[in-house]
Design an enzyme around this catalytic site. Structure first.
Site, PDB file in Angstrom:
ATOM      1  N   GLY A  40     -11.009   1.628 -10.821  1.00  0.00           N
ATOM      2  CA  GLY A  40     -11.828   0.467 -11.182  1.00  0.00           C
ATOM      3  C   GLY A  40     -11.706   0.206 -12.680  1.00  0.00           C
ATOM      4  N   TYR A 153      -3.440   9.962   3.500  1.00  0.00           N
ATOM      5  CA  TYR A 153      -4.433   8.904   3.248  1.00  0.00           C
ATOM      6  C   TYR A 153      -5.065   8.457   4.569  1.00  0.00           C
ATOM      7  CZ  TYR A 153      -6.188   4.327   1.710  1.00  0.00           C
ATOM      8  OH  TYR A 153      -6.969   3.227   1.452  1.00  0.00           O
TER       9      TYR A 153
END
Ligand code: UDP
Length: 329
Positions: A40, A153
């Site tokens: 982020g 993942y």
């Protein structure tokens, strides 16, 4: 959504989270975010920081004290924080596995303490090597061998889904699961491999556009604003609780086709080149050949379909990188 609703977004400084935070503030909600700024970015919060109904904590979701405080002040939790991007996963599998499993566990535990409605975003990556497209929520899952780190993942996100559904069934936590397909828009960075911002940037700089493999693999790219409409509408529906939903576009394009579309649309002099997967990622890398969602389930419940055409998505991304030359339609 009630206008005074208190919503916590984990990963709220990310590309999707920051757009969602802005949209929920516009709806009248109080929005808090928690983000460790791993992927982020502080800049993504620029338009939000001064808003009187916006709160933030720069912290990891595994920081139990901070997370508890943030969740205790929320009615609803939207969990977006995760290690994402195939490139990051291949380069740093330990970080990916730990963040995605332990992070979601921490969020679910805290949400249960305060009985928050919880929307967990997972990924179309869980469909793995399945070849029956379009992918439906009920489909079997086929993953590659454990020595191919890419599939870690998908495995972590599957554990997240199992755990969230277990919290729902065993403890009655109101949980909604959303499998996001390729999502694109301004603020997404190509740094972790995402193809659209990478190709747009390459095209704008007249650099080579790097198509991995033979370019025949295909994807469906969904505009981030369409995704936000879906997430908000699902949160408003009781019937969504305890269910998994695909959220993605139906407009399929090969990666070579995408490179050509971007080159043409942006009037670029870039050359399109092919790069072997082994050079782009790691030896033995396995890609998903087609990634197309069946979105009948969400369409039936809330009447949602992705609206934005790929051409407009590309122009929006180009505009966000060069406002003088490109204008979204
Ligand atoms: N890709 C590519 N060139 C790049 C980055 C990605 O050809 O510079 C390919 C990648 O190998 C994959 C597709 O684009 O086949 C989509 O990649 P992305 O990482 O955006 O999403 P995902 O693989 O998770 O669908």
């Amino acid at each position: 959504m009630k206008s005074n609703e208190r919503i916590l977004i984990t990963g709220g400084a990310g590309f999707i989270g920051s757009h969602l935070a802005g949209s929920l503030l516009e709806d009248g909600a109080s929005v808090a975010i928690i983000d460790n700024l791993a992927t982020g970015r502080w800049e993504n919060l620029a338009g939000l920081i001064d808003h009187p109904r916006f709160h933030f904590a720069i912290a990891d979701i595994r920081d139990a004290v901070v997370l508890d405080r943030m969740v205790s002040n929320a009615d609803t939790v939207i969990h977006l924080a995760a290690a994402v991007g195939v490139q990051l996963i291949v380069e740093d599998p330990v970080h990916t596995i730990e963040t995605n499993i332990m992070g979601t566990e921490a969020v679910l535990k805290a949400a249960l303490r305060y009985r928050c409605k919880t929307l967990i975003t997972t990924t179309s990556e869980v469909y793995g090597k399945g070849i029956r497209t379009p992918f439906s929520e009920e489909d079997d899952v086929v993953l590659g061998a454990t020595d191919k780190s890419r599939w870690s993942y998908a495995a972590t996100k599957m554990v997240d889904e199992f755990l969230a559904l277990a919290y729902h069934h065993q403890y009655g936590l109101p949980v909604i699961l959303v499998r996001l397909f390729n999502t694109v828009g301004p603020r997404q960075t190509g740094q972790y491999g995402m193809v659209v911002p990478r190709f747009v940037k390459q095209a704008l700089n007249n650099d080579e556009i790097t198509v991995y493999g033979d370019g025949e693999q295909s994807r469906c790219f969904c505009d981030v604003q369409d995704v936000i409409v879906a997430l908000k509408a699902l949160l408003d529906r009781e019937e969504a609780i305890g269910t998994v939903f695909n959220v993605g576009s139906q407009e399929e394009i090969t990666i070579r086709g995408l490179a050509e579309r971007i080159q043409l649309l942006l009037g670029s002099d870039s050359k399109i080149v092919t790069v072997p997967y082994s050079d782009a990622y790691a030896p033995g890398f396995e890609d998903m050949v087609r990634r197309v969602p069946n979105t009948a389930r969400i369409e039936k419940l809330i009447g949602w379909r992705a609206e934005t055409k790929l051409t407009d998505i590309i122009l929006r991304v180009a505009h966000s990188l060069d406002e003088t030359r490109f204008h979204p339609r």
